[in-house]
Scaffold this motif. Structure first.
Motif, PDB file in Angstrom:
ATOM      1  N   GLU A 299     -14.941  24.693 -91.211  1.00 14.17           N
ATOM      2  CA  GLU A 299     -13.869  24.692 -92.218  1.00 14.17           C
ATOM      3  C   GLU A 299     -13.449  26.100 -92.615  1.00 14.17           C
ATOM      4  O   GLU A 299     -12.324  26.297 -93.065  1.00 14.17           O
ATOM      5  CB  GLU A 299     -14.197  23.808 -93.427  1.00 14.17           C
ATOM      6  CG  GLU A 299     -15.297  24.284 -94.288  1.00 14.17           C
ATOM      7  CD  GLU A 299     -15.662  23.277 -95.380  1.00 14.17           C
ATOM      8  OE1 GLU A 299     -14.970  22.266 -95.560  1.00 14.17           O
ATOM      9  OE2 GLU A 299     -16.680  23.518 -96.050  1.00 14.17           O
TER      10      GLU A 299
ATOM     11  N   GLN B  90     -11.519  20.726-100.980  1.00 17.98           N
ATOM     12  CA  GLN B  90     -10.131  21.079-100.648  1.00 17.98           C
ATOM     13  C   GLN B  90      -9.811  21.092 -99.149  1.00 17.98           C
ATOM     14  O   GLN B  90      -8.668  21.311 -98.761  1.00 17.98           O
ATOM     15  CB  GLN B  90      -9.791  22.441-101.247  1.00 17.98           C
ATOM     16  CG  GLN B  90      -9.166  22.267-102.609  1.00 17.98           C
ATOM     17  CD  GLN B  90      -9.385  23.450-103.509  1.00 17.98           C
ATOM     18  OE1 GLN B  90      -9.678  24.547-103.060  1.00 17.98           O
ATOM     19  NE2 GLN B  90      -9.242  23.218-104.794  1.00 17.98           N
ATOM     20  N   THR B  91     -10.822  20.848 -98.339  1.00 17.45           N
ATOM     21  CA  THR B  91     -10.566  20.869 -96.886  1.00 17.45           C
ATOM     22  C   THR B  91      -9.714  19.664 -96.491  1.00 17.45           C
ATOM     23  O   THR B  91      -9.931  18.548 -96.979  1.00 17.45           O
ATOM     24  CB  THR B  91     -11.914  20.851 -96.127  1.00 17.45           C
ATOM     25  OG1 THR B  91     -12.661  21.989 -96.538  1.00 17.45           O
ATOM     26  CG2 THR B  91     -11.716  20.902 -94.626  1.00 17.45           C
ATOM     27  N   ASP B  92      -8.720  19.945 -95.636  1.00 12.97           N
ATOM     28  CA  ASP B  92      -7.803  18.892 -95.190  1.00 12.97           C
ATOM     29  C   ASP B  92      -8.496  18.069 -94.087  1.00 12.97           C
ATOM     30  O   ASP B  92      -8.633  18.526 -92.957  1.00 12.97           O
ATOM     31  CB  ASP B  92      -6.531  19.586 -94.659  1.00 12.97           C
ATOM     32  CG  ASP B  92      -5.541  18.601 -94.083  1.00 12.97           C
ATOM     33  OD1 ASP B  92      -5.697  17.382 -94.300  1.00 12.97           O
ATOM     34  OD2 ASP B  92      -4.601  19.059 -93.393  1.00 12.97           O
TER      35      ASP B  92
ATOM     36  N   ASN C  99     -10.403  16.604 -88.173  1.00 12.17           N
ATOM     37  CA  ASN C  99     -10.194  15.190 -87.867  1.00 12.17           C
ATOM     38  C   ASN C  99     -11.529  14.570 -87.501  1.00 12.17           C
ATOM     39  O   ASN C  99     -12.220  15.090 -86.617  1.00 12.17           O
ATOM     40  CB  ASN C  99      -9.237  15.033 -86.689  1.00 12.17           C
ATOM     41  CG  ASN C  99      -7.853  15.544 -87.050  1.00 12.17           C
ATOM     42  OD1 ASN C  99      -7.079  14.831 -87.672  1.00 12.17           O
ATOM     43  ND2 ASN C  99      -7.565  16.791 -86.682  1.00 12.17           N
TER      44      ASN C  99
ATOM     45  N   SER D 119       0.360  17.926 -83.762  1.00 11.12           N
ATOM     46  CA  SER D 119       0.769  17.202 -84.971  1.00 11.12           C
ATOM     47  C   SER D 119       0.969  15.708 -84.700  1.00 11.12           C
ATOM     48  O   SER D 119       0.982  14.906 -85.628  1.00 11.12           O
ATOM     49  CB  SER D 119       2.048  17.809 -85.548  1.00 11.12           C
ATOM     50  OG  SER D 119       3.048  17.848 -84.574  1.00 11.12           O
TER      51      SER D 119
ATOM     52  N   SER E 174      -9.694  28.502 -88.864  1.00 13.62           N
ATOM     53  CA  SER E 174      -8.489  27.691 -89.039  1.00 13.62           C
ATOM     54  C   SER E 174      -8.224  26.857 -87.791  1.00 13.62           C
ATOM     55  O   SER E 174      -7.096  26.489 -87.507  1.00 13.62           O
ATOM     56  CB  SER E 174      -7.299  28.570 -89.402  1.00 13.62           C
ATOM     57  OG  SER E 174      -7.306  29.708 -88.600  1.00 13.62           O
TER      58      SER E 174
ATOM     59  N   GLN F  24      -8.098  23.666 -85.298  1.00 15.21           N
ATOM     60  CA  GLN F  24      -7.935  22.213 -85.454  1.00 15.21           C
ATOM     61  C   GLN F  24      -9.137  21.563 -84.755  1.00 15.21           C
ATOM     62  O   GLN F  24      -9.382  21.819 -83.573  1.00 15.21           O
ATOM     63  CB  GLN F  24      -6.628  21.741 -84.796  1.00 15.21           C
ATOM     64  CG  GLN F  24      -6.385  20.260 -85.043  1.00 15.21           C
ATOM     65  CD  GLN F  24      -5.056  19.780 -84.468  1.00 15.21           C
ATOM     66  OE1 GLN F  24      -4.631  20.248 -83.417  1.00 15.21           O
ATOM     67  NE2 GLN F  24      -4.416  18.844 -85.147  1.00 15.21           N
TER      68      GLN F  24
ATOM     69  N   SER G  75      -4.660  15.680 -88.617  1.00 19.17           N
ATOM     70  CA  SER G  75      -4.599  16.803 -89.564  1.00 19.17           C
ATOM     71  C   SER G  75      -4.632  18.095 -88.750  1.00 19.17           C
ATOM     72  O   SER G  75      -5.186  18.131 -87.647  1.00 19.17           O
ATOM     73  CB  SER G  75      -5.823  16.722 -90.486  1.00 19.17           C
ATOM     74  OG  SER G  75      -6.238  18.005 -90.862  1.00 19.17           O
ATOM     75  N   SER G  76      -4.070  19.171 -89.293  1.00 20.83           N
ATOM     76  CA  SER G  76      -4.139  20.435 -88.551  1.00 20.83           C
ATOM     77  C   SER G  76      -5.488  21.116 -88.746  1.00 20.83           C
ATOM     78  O   SER G  76      -5.760  22.158 -88.157  1.00 20.83           O
ATOM     79  CB  SER G  76      -3.017  21.368 -88.999  1.00 20.83           C
ATOM     80  OG  SER G  76      -3.181  21.640 -90.368  1.00 20.83           O
ATOM     81  N   ALA G  77      -6.339  20.517 -89.598  1.00 20.42           N
ATOM     82  CA  ALA G  77      -7.657  21.111 -89.831  1.00 20.42           C
ATOM     83  C   ALA G  77      -8.758  20.217 -89.220  1.00 20.42           C
ATOM     84  O   ALA G  77      -9.026  20.287 -88.039  1.00 20.42           O
ATOM     85  CB  ALA G  77      -7.858  21.335 -91.316  1.00 20.42           C
TER      86      ALA G  77
ATOM     87  N   ALA H 297      -8.776  14.339 -92.068  1.00 17.73           N
ATOM     88  CA  ALA H 297      -8.262  12.993 -91.771  1.00 17.73           C
ATOM     89  C   ALA H 297      -9.364  12.237 -91.039  1.00 17.73           C
ATOM     90  O   ALA H 297      -9.978  12.781 -90.119  1.00 17.73           O
ATOM     91  CB  ALA H 297      -7.018  13.089 -90.893  1.00 17.73           C
TER      92      ALA H 297
END
Ligand SMILES: Nc1ncnc2c1ncn2[C@@H]1O[C@H](COP(=O)(O)OP(=O)(O)OP(=O)(O)O)[C@@H](O)[C@H]1O
Ligand SMILES: [Mg+2]
Length: 363
Positions: free
Chosen positions: A323, A346-348, A26, A4, A326, A328, A22-24, A350
């Motif tokens: 995606e 909707q994908t997180d 980057n 994080s 899950s 990172q 992001s936890s998803a 950064a």
């Protein structure tokens, strides 16, 4: 498992940067030589205390500095906890790892941070020596079975002792039988774990590879390191004179390999460059999927220059697989515009732009 917060000091051209991934997904973008791969290298340092580019710390550590340091806040089980982890790699001497205020060893660290790297070296999984494929396989077995690491160390010790005896040239027959009995016992256990793991990996691999490479039948096979139709003790006895001449043990799990075939042919000889990238990535992604199934936590993926070698259709398929997991992911690219359209809204995601070793805030 996710990071994080990440703080990197004195890694290549990076003096000091800090950012919250992001936890998803980057995406790290920037020009050639800006420091993108160095960020992935720093995360690799955090998980394994070493670089994936060099075995010499003096290349990794920034010029004029004595050590590279990476600190992170991590959430190992995805329960929203924040734990502190720090790794220092000096130019000379051993790396130091601190986890929640205590020193930990490298195998505890490797267990804590399940890392997967996909970069230009990953092609070696197809094109390189069996040792590279064994390393890949054993990563999975290490994370799948707690017994593996002790077994593997014990096997290496017996193999080393047997080879030392072979190099001496003269071995008492009884002594040889004692060593061979131990060698066979460890070999059989190690091979059983490897086979069990591969039988679980195969369906995961088939699933991912069919998503990435439609219409292609890629087969994943295993060679245990000796003629599988014969017992290892018989093979060792039959090959003893040859082993003695060579000064090392020619059969056993130290010669195991995994084989990839496309329509019955060696995949390394048949596939195009882009197809190879997709196949080796599928192997790594399948390993992550299986890891998650077994441990109820995802992996961290370091993917250097994702768009290279891939056309837009396959680049998009690759991103879709990422995606859906899950994991990172830390993905580098020179120009992120090529990747932008590939993701679900909707994908997180950064995005970090890096210039001369400095990072800008997420865009
Ligand atoms: N030990 C070091 N100290 C300082 N700078 C270094 C050191 N080693 C490498 N560099 C420089 O660090 C920079 C970062 O390189 P890096 O490989 O991370 O770039 P990149 O953004 O991945 O580039 P590319 O798009 O070409 O792959 C390069 O300019 C390189 O010359
Ligand atoms: Mg690079």
């Amino acid at each position: 498992m996710s990071i994080s917060k990440l703080q990197i000091q004195h890694v290549r051209n990076i003096s000091s940067i800090s950012f919250e991934p992001s936890s998803a997904i980057n995406i790290i973008c920037g020009e050639n030589g800006s420091g993108k791969t160095s960020i992935l290298e720093a995360i690799n340092l955090l998980g394994l205390t070493r670089s994936f580019r060099t075995s010499k710390a003096r290349h990794l550590v920034q010029n004029e500095q004595q050590s590279s340091v990476v600190f992170a806040s991590i959430d190992p089980l995805g329960h929203g906890l924040k734990q502190s982890l720090g790794v220092e790699r000096p130019i000379e001497g051993e790396a130091r790892v601190r986890y929640e205020g205590s020193d930990i060893d490298i195998s505890t660290l490797a267990e804590l941070i399940p890392l997967q790297v996909i970069n230009s070296d990953t092609f070696m999984l197809l094109e390189g020596s069996p040792a590279i494929r064994r390393q890949f396989l054993d990563w999975g077995v290490f994370h799948a079975d707690k017994a593996f690491i002790q077994l593997w160390r014990a096997f290496k010790r017996v193999l080393k002792q047997r080879n030392t005896l072979l190099k001496c040239g003269k071995i008492d027959n009884q002594l040889r039988q004692v060593w061979d009995r131990e060698f066979v016992a460890f070999s059989d256990q190690l091979t059983r774990l490897r086979k069990e793991y591969l039988s679980l990996l195969k369906p995961e691999f088939e699933k991912v590879v069919s998503q990435l490479l439609d219409d292609m039948h890629i087969e994943l096979g295993f060679s245990c390191g000796w003629d599988k139709k014969r017992e290892l003790d018989e093979v060792l006895s039959n090959n003893f004179e040859r082993d003695l001449r060579q000064g090392f043990t020619g059969s056993g799990p130290q010669r195991a390999d995994i084989r990839l075939k496309v329509d019955g042919h060696n995949a390394a000889e048949r596939l195009s460059r882009g197809q190879k990238k997709l196949v080796v990535s599928a192997l790594k992604l399948a390993q992550g999927a299986l890891f998650q199934r077994m441990n109820s936590r995802p992996c961290i993926y370091l993917i250097d220059d994702l768009p290279s070698e891939l056309d837009s259709q396959h680049g998009e398929l690759f991103c879709k697989v990422l995606e859906q997991s899950s994991n990172q992911c830390f993905i580098t690219c020179v120009d992120d515009s090529s990747l932008k359209s590939y993701w679900h809204p909707q994908t997180d995601i950064a995005t970090f732009r890096i210039t001369d070793g400095n990072i800008a805030l997420p865009m």
